[in-house]
Design a protein around this motif. Structure first.
Motif, short mmCIF file in Angstrom:
data_model
loop_
_atom_site.label_atom_id
_atom_site.label_comp_id
_atom_site.label_asym_id
_atom_site.label_seq_id
_atom_site.Cartn_x
_atom_site.Cartn_y
_atom_site.Cartn_z
N UNK A 76 41.24 51.80 55.68
CA UNK A 76 41.59 52.57 54.48
C UNK A 76 42.14 51.70 53.36
N UNK A 77 42.76 50.56 53.72
CA UNK A 77 43.36 49.69 52.71
C UNK A 77 43.50 48.29 53.28
N UNK A 78 43.77 47.34 52.38
CA UNK A 78 44.02 45.96 52.80
C UNK A 78 44.96 45.31 51.80
N UNK A 79 45.54 44.19 52.21
CA UNK A 79 46.29 43.38 51.27
C UNK A 79 45.98 41.91 51.50
N UNK A 80 46.09 41.14 50.43
CA UNK A 80 45.79 39.71 50.46
C UNK A 80 46.99 38.97 49.89
N UNK A 81 47.50 38.01 50.66
CA UNK A 81 48.65 37.22 50.25
C UNK A 81 48.24 35.78 50.01
N UNK A 82 48.91 35.14 49.07
CA UNK A 82 48.63 33.73 48.83
C UNK A 82 49.63 33.13 47.87
N UNK A 83 49.97 31.85 48.11
CA UNK A 83 50.90 31.16 47.21
C UNK A 83 50.20 30.70 45.93
N UNK A 84 49.05 30.04 46.10
CA UNK A 84 48.25 29.56 44.96
C UNK A 84 46.78 29.79 45.29
N UNK A 85 46.42 31.02 45.62
CA UNK A 85 45.07 31.33 46.06
C UNK A 85 44.29 32.13 45.04
N UNK A 86 42.97 32.06 45.15
CA UNK A 86 42.10 32.84 44.29
C UNK A 86 40.88 33.31 45.06
N UNK A 110 53.04 38.31 40.32
CA UNK A 110 52.36 37.19 40.96
C UNK A 110 50.90 37.43 41.24
N UNK A 111 50.32 38.49 40.66
CA UNK A 111 48.91 38.81 40.87
C UNK A 111 48.23 38.96 39.52
N UNK A 129 49.77 34.00 42.73
CA UNK A 129 50.82 33.01 42.64
C UNK A 129 52.06 33.60 43.31
N UNK A 130 52.15 33.37 44.63
CA UNK A 130 53.21 33.95 45.45
C UNK A 130 53.19 35.48 45.30
N UNK A 131 51.99 36.04 45.27
CA UNK A 131 51.85 37.48 45.10
C UNK A 131 51.05 38.12 46.21
N UNK A 132 50.99 39.46 46.15
CA UNK A 132 50.23 40.24 47.13
C UNK A 132 49.31 41.20 46.38
N UNK A 133 48.02 41.12 46.68
CA UNK A 133 47.03 42.04 46.12
C UNK A 133 46.82 43.15 47.13
N UNK A 134 47.05 44.39 46.72
CA UNK A 134 46.89 45.54 47.59
C UNK A 134 45.90 46.51 46.98
#
Length: 270
Positions: free
Chosen positions: A219-229, A144-145, A175-180
């Motif tokens: 030290x780190x982050x994550x970004x969640x989104x259903x239909x985000x950019x 989803x990323x 798209x319903x994913x998580x960017x880490x």
């Protein structure tokens, strides 16, 4: 620390309408990043006048086109037709004049201008121009990323640009994913589509298209989104004194005055 920065509508160049998120009264800069503009419109009157010939010194400027085209020309004889998906990475160094003009008379234009500061020891290096084709930038797809890597490393793949001051620059679609990702001292998430939620340590913020989230000292982050950019930018602060005047970013007021004098004398790019 995590903070929401709202974009501001401004006009620059010969009247191009922009959404500016770095280089405002709210966020003057986020070391090493000194400007981030989004130009995005299907009304040609918002952008057709473009950015006529103008100078730079002491920085790198990056133009990333998502839709539409810009034609680049500079005082060092470089020319390029920047098409959708492509990147122009220009090191101004000791000085250069350039222009960027829309290549169409009608149509949708969507892209970004980013300025990166250079450390004092390399501010006066020779200018350099790089035109990066869309197919030369890795596209990583997983769970989803989707990550387009302009510079930096993600999932063991590296972007094509080796900048004089290393930064990470990626275009991420969810798209319903998580960017880490692991982070550096300064991290920026500029939301260009939909909504996303940024988690950094114990802090969390949601942002919608047109706004920026600044994350520092984690030290780190994550970004969640259903239909985000969003654009993801990351770099270590340079931490040097700053003197800034329009298109010049130097370390002292004396250096700024020298840049202005060199430009007025027609020798900025000599």
């Amino acid at each position: 620390m995590i903070k929401l920065i709202k974009g501001q509508r401004v006009s620059d160049g010969a009247g191009v309408k922009l959404n500016r998120v770095i280089g405002t009264q709210t966020l003057d800069h986020a070391d090493p990043f000194f400007l981030l503009d989004e130009f995005r419109s299907d009304n040609k009157d918002d952008y057709i006048a473009g950015f006529p010939m103008h100078p730079h010194r002491g920085i790198e400027t990056i133009t990333y086109m998502i839709e539409g085209q810009f034609v680049h020309r500079d005082s060092k004889g470089n020319e390029g037709d920047l098409k959708a998906g492509e990147v122009q990475w220009m090191t101004a160094g000791r000085g250069i004049l350039h222009e960027e003009m829309p290549a169409m008379t009608d149509g949708h234009l969507w892209g970004y201008q980013l300025w990166i500061n250079l450390p004092a020891k390399i501010k006066m290096i020779e200018p350099k121009y790089r035109h990066i084709k869309n197919e030369d930038m890795p596209l990583v797809k997983k769970l989803g990323v989707e990550v387009k890597i302009i510079s930096g490393v993600f999932d063991h793949q590296e972007g094509p640009v080796q900048s004089f001051y290393p930064i990470t620059y990626m275009d991420v679609r969810l798209e319903h994913g998580i960017f880490e990702t692991a982070t550096k001292g300064t991290n920026l998430i500029y939301v260009h589509s939909g909504k996303v939620t940024v988690q950094a340590g114990a802090e969390q913020l949601e942002a919608e298209a047109g706004n920026l989230i600044l994350v520092e000292n984690v030290d780190s982050l994550n970004v969640k989104g259903d239909q985000g950019g969003f654009l993801f930018l990351s770099g270590e602060p340079i931490g040097e004194p700053i003197a800034r005047y329009g298109p010049f970013v130097m370390n002292t007021n004396e250096e700024i005055q020298k840049a202005i004098q060199d430009f007025n004398d027609g020798v900025l790019d000599n």
